[in-house]
Design a protein around this motif. Structure first.
Motif: not given
Ligand SMILES: [Zn+2]
Length: 282
Positions: A6, A8, A114, A176, A242
């Motif tokens: 996960h 970005h 997503k 999460h 993340d």
């Molecule tokens: Zn994220």
């Protein structure tokens, strides 16, 4: 070999505003290459992007082969208008609009869909969550529409009821999943879904002075308690940091996530065949 389940690529771990501005006159390919290189240097061979609204993850997916990274992307997050998701996503008002966004993501090369089911944690407010963003019925329809187009659904979701609804609706991975209760474990086991707990963004904020440390620690501890039991009972746990989020740099963030999980006694891709699960379902 490591897996970033996960991330970005669009964000730099420092400033969301600057991260968006960087690509405003077209995609900054050099920045993407820099991140991919960092990942390769940290031994990351699989990268699952959480999507963005500027086609940066799509560009990263195109370039990743040069760095021997298997790169997966939903292209953008799909979120309900007025609810969490606008940072990285595109909004829909009704299910027809949702279906159009799914089709568009498909035409842009998405690997999965997503969605956001609930909001972020408000660390200035004891870690409270906003949402849910939609009714359970609507959520089920969203999963149906996505699977009708051949997609699994990855859901940004926090809060035990929201997690259970997402799993019952057929979501294949919980991203999460903060504020879980012990009952979520049965839902995971019944559905075979994967949990990507993204501990690094909360963990790395401790001591940074941005939010009260006591709140951050209690959020992490509540997560840890259920996570450890879920792992012991066979829920597939995947390491996703993340990265790109504040204080979670690319490459290092992935190492952080592995370390945090390992301190809990969780070996993400050993104990639970997690990556095989990820490849199979998401
Ligand atoms: Zn994220």
């Amino acid at each position: 070999m490591k897996y970033e389940c996960h991330g970005h690529t669009i964000s730099d771990g420092v400033s969301y505003k600057d991260s968006m501005a960087r690509h405003k006159n077209g995609i900054d390919e050099q920045f993407i290459r820099h991140n991919l290189k960092l990942c390769a240097q940290h031994g990351i061979s699989f990268y699952r992007d959480g999507g963005d609204k500027l086609m940066v993850s799509a560009a990263a997916k195109r370039l990743a082969g040069e760095y021997e990274i298997d790169y997966r992307s939903p292209i953008y997050i799909i979120h309900k208008s007025g609810y969490y998701g606008q940072m990285y996503g595109r909004a829909f008002d009704d299910l027809k609009a949702f279906a159009r966004l799914v089709k568009e993501a498909k035409s842009l090369g998405a690997d999965f869909i997503k969605i956001t089911v609930s909001g972020m944690l408000d660390f200035n407010n004891n870690g409270r969550i906003s949402g849910p963003s939609m009714s359970y019925g609507e959520l089920c329809e969203m999963v149906n529409i996505s699977s009708g187009e051949g997609f699994s659904v990855m859901a940004h979701v926090n809060g035990s009821d929201n997690i259970k609804n997402a799993l019952s609706a057929g979501v294949k991975s919980i991203e999460h999943g903060y504020w879980p209760d012990r009952d979520v474990i049965d839902y995971f086991l019944q559905t075979g879904a994967v949990w990507v707990p993204t501990c690094a963004p909360v963990h790395n904020l401790i001591g940074a002075g941005r939010f009260p440390d006591g709140v951050l620690k209690s959020v992490l501890e509540a997560q840890r308690q259920v996570l450890v039991e879920a792992y012991k009972r066979g829920v597939p746990i995947a390491a996703g940091s993340d990265c790109g989020a504040f204080m979670v740099p690319h490459g290092k963030g992935t190492e952080d996530e592995y370390r945090i999980l390992s301190e809990m006694g969780i070996e993400p891709e050993r104990g639970n065949r997690t990556i095989e699960e990820i490849f199979k379902v998401v």
